[in-house]
Scaffold this motif. Structure first.
Motif, mmCIF file in Angstrom:
data_model
loop_
_atom_site.group_PDB
_atom_site.id
_atom_site.type_symbol
_atom_site.label_atom_id
_atom_site.label_comp_id
_atom_site.label_asym_id
_atom_site.label_seq_id
_atom_site.Cartn_x
_atom_site.Cartn_y
_atom_site.Cartn_z
ATOM 1 N N ILE A 7 25.237 88.435 53.062
ATOM 2 C CA ILE A 7 25.401 89.814 52.620
ATOM 3 C C ILE A 7 25.342 90.694 53.857
ATOM 4 O O ILE A 7 24.333 90.733 54.556
ATOM 5 C CB ILE A 7 24.300 90.205 51.624
ATOM 6 N N VAL A 8 26.434 91.396 54.136
ATOM 7 C CA VAL A 8 26.611 92.113 55.392
ATOM 8 C C VAL A 8 26.671 93.619 55.144
ATOM 9 O O VAL A 8 27.505 94.091 54.366
ATOM 10 C CB VAL A 8 27.907 91.667 56.094
ATOM 11 N N ALA A 26 35.146 89.803 54.413
ATOM 12 C CA ALA A 26 35.399 89.561 52.988
ATOM 13 C C ALA A 26 36.288 88.333 52.814
ATOM 14 O O ALA A 26 36.084 87.527 51.901
ATOM 15 C CB ALA A 26 36.047 90.784 52.357
ATOM 16 N N SER A 27 37.253 88.160 53.710
ATOM 17 C CA SER A 27 38.139 86.993 53.623
ATOM 18 C C SER A 27 37.394 85.690 53.888
ATOM 19 O O SER A 27 37.875 84.616 53.528
ATOM 20 C CB SER A 27 39.301 87.146 54.612
ATOM 21 N N GLN A 28 36.217 85.804 54.523
ATOM 22 C CA GLN A 28 35.378 84.633 54.795
ATOM 23 C C GLN A 28 34.337 84.406 53.704
ATOM 24 O O GLN A 28 33.499 83.524 53.820
ATOM 25 C CB GLN A 28 34.666 84.816 56.140
ATOM 26 N N GLY A 29 34.355 85.240 52.671
ATOM 27 C CA GLY A 29 33.441 85.067 51.555
ATOM 28 C C GLY A 29 32.136 85.835 51.671
ATOM 29 O O GLY A 29 31.223 85.629 50.867
ATOM 30 N N CYS A 30 32.023 86.716 52.656
ATOM 31 C CA CYS A 30 30.803 87.521 52.786
ATOM 32 C C CYS A 30 30.791 88.628 51.738
ATOM 33 O O CYS A 30 31.822 89.224 51.420
ATOM 34 C CB CYS A 30 30.724 88.154 54.174
ATOM 35 N N HIS A 31 29.609 88.912 51.195
ATOM 36 C CA HIS A 31 29.416 90.078 50.348
ATOM 37 C C HIS A 31 29.138 91.276 51.254
ATOM 38 O O HIS A 31 28.603 91.124 52.364
ATOM 39 C CB HIS A 31 28.268 89.847 49.380
ATOM 40 N N LEU A 32 29.475 92.477 50.794
ATOM 41 C CA LEU A 32 29.479 93.623 51.691
ATOM 42 C C LEU A 32 28.745 94.830 51.130
ATOM 43 O O LEU A 32 28.860 95.148 49.947
ATOM 44 C CB LEU A 32 30.927 94.037 51.985
ATOM 45 N N ALA A 33 28.035 95.528 52.027
ATOM 46 C CA ALA A 33 27.489 96.858 51.763
ATOM 47 C C ALA A 33 28.160 97.785 52.765
ATOM 48 O O ALA A 33 27.907 97.690 53.969
ATOM 49 C CB ALA A 33 25.973 96.869 51.939
ATOM 50 N N LEU A 34 29.012 98.655 52.278
ATOM 51 C CA LEU A 34 29.846 99.487 53.143
ATOM 52 C C LEU A 34 29.398 100.937 53.056
ATOM 53 O O LEU A 34 29.342 101.515 51.970
ATOM 54 C CB LEU A 34 31.316 99.380 52.725
ATOM 55 N N GLY A 35 29.103 101.523 54.212
ATOM 56 C CA GLY A 35 28.630 102.899 54.235
ATOM 57 C C GLY A 35 29.418 103.756 55.200
ATOM 58 O O GLY A 35 29.863 103.289 56.246
ATOM 59 N N ALA A 36 29.585 105.020 54.848
ATOM 60 C CA ALA A 36 30.244 106.001 55.716
ATOM 61 C C ALA A 36 30.035 107.382 55.125
ATOM 62 O O ALA A 36 29.650 107.514 53.955
ATOM 63 C CB ALA A 36 31.739 105.710 55.849
ATOM 64 N N ARG A 37 30.303 108.397 55.927
ATOM 65 C CA ARG A 37 30.252 109.752 55.388
ATOM 66 C C ARG A 37 31.411 109.995 54.431
ATOM 67 O O ARG A 37 31.281 110.741 53.464
ATOM 68 C CB ARG A 37 30.261 110.772 56.532
ATOM 69 N N LYS A 56 31.172 90.362 46.120
ATOM 70 C CA LYS A 56 30.441 91.537 45.662
ATOM 71 C C LYS A 56 30.473 92.575 46.784
ATOM 72 O O LYS A 56 30.309 92.227 47.953
ATOM 73 C CB LYS A 56 28.990 91.186 45.325
ATOM 74 N N ALA A 57 30.682 93.822 46.404
ATOM 75 C CA ALA A 57 30.721 94.879 47.415
ATOM 76 C C ALA A 57 30.071 96.137 46.867
ATOM 77 O O ALA A 57 30.356 96.550 45.746
ATOM 78 C CB ALA A 57 32.147 95.168 47.847
ATOM 79 N N LEU A 81 22.952 94.336 45.755
ATOM 80 C CA LEU A 81 23.493 93.037 46.158
ATOM 81 C C LEU A 81 22.458 91.912 46.155
ATOM 82 O O LEU A 81 22.805 90.758 46.383
ATOM 83 C CB LEU A 81 24.118 93.156 47.550
ATOM 84 N N GLY A 82 21.198 92.265 45.953
ATOM 85 C CA GLY A 82 20.157 91.245 45.925
ATOM 86 C C GLY A 82 19.604 90.889 47.284
ATOM 87 O O GLY A 82 19.041 89.805 47.469
ATOM 88 N N GLY A 83 19.735 91.796 48.249
ATOM 89 C CA GLY A 83 19.185 91.559 49.581
ATOM 90 C C GLY A 83 20.209 91.846 50.658
ATOM 91 O O GLY A 83 21.325 92.308 50.386
ATOM 92 N N LEU A 84 19.819 91.563 51.897
ATOM 93 C CA LEU A 84 20.711 91.706 53.047
ATOM 94 C C LEU A 84 20.426 90.583 54.036
ATOM 95 O O LEU A 84 19.278 90.172 54.196
ATOM 96 C CB LEU A 84 20.488 93.048 53.757
ATOM 97 N N HIS A 85 21.467 90.126 54.712
ATOM 98 C CA HIS A 85 21.322 89.120 55.772
ATOM 99 C C HIS A 85 21.784 89.628 57.136
ATOM 100 O O HIS A 85 21.302 89.166 58.165
ATOM 101 C CB HIS A 85 22.121 87.856 55.437
ATOM 102 N N VAL A 86 22.745 90.544 57.133
ATOM 103 C CA VAL A 86 23.376 90.994 58.380
ATOM 104 C C VAL A 86 23.452 92.511 58.378
ATOM 105 O O VAL A 86 23.830 93.117 57.372
ATOM 106 C CB VAL A 86 24.795 90.406 58.534
ATOM 107 N N VAL A 87 23.096 93.124 59.510
ATOM 108 C CA VAL A 87 23.247 94.567 59.691
ATOM 109 C C VAL A 87 24.166 94.797 60.879
ATOM 110 O O VAL A 87 23.886 94.324 61.985
ATOM 111 C CB VAL A 87 21.896 95.262 59.929
#
Length: 255
Positions: A7-8, A26-37, A56-57, A81-87
């Protein structure tokens, strides 16, 4: 061990490097948390990638200059997303090409608050979730400007030297924990960077005239490759430039 579908969390995900990272991961199967203004952009991107890849995104508004905004975004993303693994502390900018003594407060504060303070706030909020997961990876997005200063970039260069220092310090501070730390430091790359910096479309295009620069996906590939390395491997730093750019001051132009 690295989970099969990490989860990235990515800040500055509405365009440029952040958007490219989101698409590639996403093409590698990572779930995503996307932030921006520009929340409408990341929401559209999250919807698109969910449909295209079955991941999941989560998409949310975040202004990395403000602690409350960062803390709320990270907490909501982890809960959804149930947690985070990558920031990936990607949000950053340059504003103007001033000599040091000419730099207006507005531009000074924009660069230091986003490029330095925003990175601290993003990683500070994300680390507890990585620790809870038992495996993590932190990405700093630096620049060649953090390795070699240049005229008209004193404050921007200072901010990116700061990013390099923070990455190296965090690597030491997390030693002994199963959390990797990587700094990806690109040179000339075509994104909205020069448009934001110069506030003039023609001047922005001239920056890359006669050069084949990096693309956002070239930089995203550096993140993907580092993330997918074996668990015992930490890619500390990637300094990446296009072939036409030998250094900050030496660029081959086909004109």
């Amino acid at each position: 061990m690295r989970p099969e579908h990490p989860i990235v969390l990515i800040t500055g995900a509405s365009s440029g490097f952040g958007e490219a990272m989101a698409r590639l991961l996403a093409s590698q199967g990572c779930h995503l948390a996307l932030g921006a203004r520009r929340v409408e952009r990341v929401q559209a991107l999250a919807d698109e990638l969910t449909k295209a890849h079955g991941i999941k995104a989560f998409a949310g508004a975040v202004d990395t200059r403000h602690t409350a905004s960062v803390d709320a975004f990270v907490a909501e993303a982890a809960a959804a997303l149930g947690g985070l693994h990558v920031v990936v502390a990607n949000a950053g900018l340059a504003s103007g090409t001033y000599k040091l003594w000419e730099t207006p407060d507005e531009d000074l504060e924009a660069m230091m608050r986003t490029n330095v303070e925003g990175v601290v706030k993003t990683i500070r909020a994300g680390l507890p979730h990585l620790r809870k997961a038992g495996w993590g990876h932190v990405f700093f997005i630096g620049s060649t400007a953090g390795h070699q200063p240049y005229e008209g970039g004193s404050v921007y260069c200072a901010s990116k030297f700061g990013v390099k220092a923070m990455a190296q310090s965090l690597r030491l501070e997390l030693n002994g924990e199963q959390i990797r730390v990587t700094s990806v430091d690109p040179g000339m790359a075509v994104t909205e960077f020069s448009d934001v910096r110069l506030k003039d479309g023609d001047k922005a295009k001239a920056v890359y005239q006669g050069v084949k620069p990096l693309t956002a996906f070239d930089v995203a590939e550096c993140v993907r490759w580092s993330l997918m390395a074996p668990d015992h491997v930490n890619i500390d730093e990637i300094l990446v430039k296009c072939v036409d750019q030998a250094s900050v001051h030496k660029v081959h132009r086909r004109i």
